[in-house]
Design a protein around this motif. Structure first.
Motif, PDB file in Angstrom:
ATOM      1  N   TYR A  84       2.963 -15.823  35.317  1.00 29.94           N
ATOM      2  CA  TYR A  84       2.149 -16.766  35.648  1.00 29.94           C
ATOM      3  C   TYR A  84       1.524 -17.141  34.700  1.00 29.94           C
ATOM      4  O   TYR A  84       0.779 -16.260  33.782  1.00 29.94           O
ATOM      5  N   GLY A  85       1.525 -18.279  34.069  1.00 31.83           N
ATOM      6  CA  GLY A  85       0.693 -18.203  32.755  1.00 31.83           C
ATOM      7  C   GLY A  85       1.088 -17.981  30.974  1.00 31.83           C
ATOM      8  O   GLY A  85       0.469 -17.413  31.176  1.00 31.83           O
ATOM      9  N   SER A  86       2.201 -17.652  30.784  1.00 29.52           N
ATOM     10  CA  SER A  86       2.790 -16.887  29.999  1.00 29.52           C
ATOM     11  C   SER A  86       2.411 -17.242  28.462  1.00 29.52           C
ATOM     12  O   SER A  86       2.328 -16.869  27.606  1.00 29.52           O
ATOM     13  N   GLY A  87       2.379 -18.716  28.406  1.00 27.08           N
ATOM     14  CA  GLY A  87       1.493 -18.934  27.056  1.00 27.08           C
ATOM     15  C   GLY A  87       2.194 -18.852  25.596  1.00 27.08           C
ATOM     16  O   GLY A  87       3.365 -18.909  25.786  1.00 27.08           O
ATOM     17  N   SER A  89       3.879 -16.320  24.901  1.00 26.74           N
ATOM     18  CA  SER A  89       4.389 -14.942  25.512  1.00 26.74           C
ATOM     19  C   SER A  89       4.765 -13.761  24.689  1.00 26.74           C
ATOM     20  O   SER A  89       5.196 -12.986  25.098  1.00 26.74           O
ATOM     21  N   PRO A 107       9.330 -17.647  31.756  1.00 24.31           N
ATOM     22  CA  PRO A 107       7.854 -18.034  31.659  1.00 24.31           C
ATOM     23  C   PRO A 107       7.735 -19.243  32.792  1.00 24.31           C
ATOM     24  O   PRO A 107       8.225 -20.059  32.054  1.00 24.31           O
ATOM     25  N   ASP A 109       4.701 -22.292  32.453  1.00 29.35           N
ATOM     26  CA  ASP A 109       3.437 -22.539  31.305  1.00 29.35           C
ATOM     27  C   ASP A 109       3.167 -24.317  31.708  1.00 29.35           C
ATOM     28  O   ASP A 109       4.407 -24.689  31.951  1.00 29.35           O
ATOM     29  N   SER A 111       1.781 -26.237  29.782  1.00 29.63           N
ATOM     30  CA  SER A 111       2.086 -26.886  28.726  1.00 29.63           C
ATOM     31  C   SER A 111       3.665 -27.223  28.373  1.00 29.63           C
ATOM     32  O   SER A 111       3.980 -25.941  27.645  1.00 29.63           O
ATOM     33  N   LEU A 115       5.569 -24.845  26.039  1.00 28.71           N
ATOM     34  CA  LEU A 115       7.347 -23.609  26.592  1.00 28.71           C
ATOM     35  C   LEU A 115       9.112 -24.049  26.010  1.00 28.71           C
ATOM     36  O   LEU A 115       9.320 -22.623  26.240  1.00 28.71           O
ATOM     37  N   ASP A 137       2.016 -26.016  36.595  1.00 29.20           N
ATOM     38  CA  ASP A 137       0.337 -25.194  37.007  1.00 29.20           C
ATOM     39  C   ASP A 137       1.027 -24.143  38.278  1.00 29.20           C
ATOM     40  O   ASP A 137       0.459 -24.545  39.201  1.00 29.20           O
TER      41      ASP A 137
END
Ligand code: AVI
Length: 318
Positions: A84-87, A89, A107, A109, A111, A115, A137
């Motif tokens: 959750y919310g991997s950014g 990684s 992942p 994310d 964005s 991603l 989200d």
């Protein structure tokens, strides 16, 4: 309608504008923490993670490093690790290097472009690992594709003590959403920050070099750019303290003079000395966190910590 015309020319949508106005017009004004993370804010957060005083990132990394074998066994031999919310990684690379080959990485994310970029890079670096990104989200329920094999298990990965930035009710509902997503027998590998001496906590959120202060103030600059705000950054000061009744760090921006502020089509007066709340970062006891997770349908299987017991990474099963 007034809300829409007020939102025109803003780089945020009507719901976000509405959320901003709602929070900002409360008797105790607040601003959503998600506006910390524009390009500059994300860079400042990376700099925070390198600070001597900011222990969470490096402590969690050392807990992962020291216990990686037990963690990959707890994740299992087949299924999916859903972050959750991997950014970027970045912190997940240790798991990607060590997990059983039949475990896919998902992942998640908000964005989408970023991603895809990260996923392409990961596919290059981990050619034998399945990488199935989902742009979503994670604070709202989202659909996962069906698992192919009945024996596979889903494990949600939520590192970084991001759970601490949610208020207790929102944290509980996020834990319940994760539980519903993985179903019975699924897992949750989660990092959370532990209660400790207030001086250690306050230094971590008010560092000597003032990086956290810049991070906090940058939220105003970001809102000036995307939400039609007119904050004068130099007229606010960073305030961070530990609230030991609610067990949380609170970050605020305190106005050094009375001023009228416009934001997302509304305006209000901020008095001299008045504070705008920008972030909570909750600190848990081992038992308190375990109880909150249990109320959302999770049973704790294992927990790993550092020698100071500053931070914890725990595996739960539903
Ligand atoms: C992202 N989150 C876990 C950080 C924290 O520690 O609550 C955000 C942060 N705020 C100030 N410093 C770091």
């Amino acid at each position: 309608p007034p809300a829409d015309s007020a939102s025109r020319n803003l780089l945020i949508d009507a719901n976000e504008a509405e959320e901003l106005r709602r929070e900002f017009l409360q008797p105790q004004p607040s601003l959503p923490s998600k506006y910390f993370y524009d390009q500059t804010g994300s860079e400042l957060f990376d700099a925070i993670c390198e600070l001597d005083e900011y222990y969470p990132t490096r402590t969690e990394a050392s807990i992962m490093q020291d216990n990686i074998d037990e963690m990959v066994d707890a994740i299992g031999t087949a299924g999916r690790l859903i972050e959750y919310g991997s950014g970027s990684s970045l912190k997940t690379r240790l798991l990607l290097d060590n997990m059983y080959p039949e475990v896919a990485y998902v992942p998640v994310d908000i964005s989408g472009d970023y991603l895809q970029q990260v996923a392409d890079q990961l596919r290059g670096d981990f050619p034998d690992r399945r990488i199935d990104p989902i742009a979503a989200d994670f604070t709202r329920p989202f659909q996962l594709p069906k698992q192919q094999h009945a024996q596979s298990r889903d494990v949600v990965y939520f590192p970084g003590s991001t759970i601490g930035n949610f208020r207790p009710a929102a944290a509980s509902s996020l834990l319940s959403q994760m539980r519903n997503q993985v179903g019975r027998g699924g897992g949750l590998l989660i990092g959370f920050d532990l209660q400790k001496a207030p001086a250690v906590l306050e230094a971590a959120y008010d560092d000597r070099r003032g990086v956290t202060a810049l991070f906090n103030l940058n939220l105003l600059r970001h809102l000036n750019r995307v939400a039609g705000a007119n904050f004068q950054m130099e007229q606010y000061r960073h305030v961070a303290f530990y609230n030991d009744i609610n067990h949380r760090i609170e970050m605020h921006l305190e106005s050094t003079r009375e001023q009228r502020v416009q934001l997302a089509g509304c305006s209000r007066t901020i008095r001299k000395g008045e504070r705008i709340l920008t972030e909570y970062s909750h600190k848990y006891s081992m038992d308190g966190f375990t109880r909150m997770a249990a109320d959302s349908g999770w049973r704790r299987e294992s927990v790993w910590t550092d020698p100071n017991e500053y931070f914890a990474v725990a595996m739960f099963r539903s």
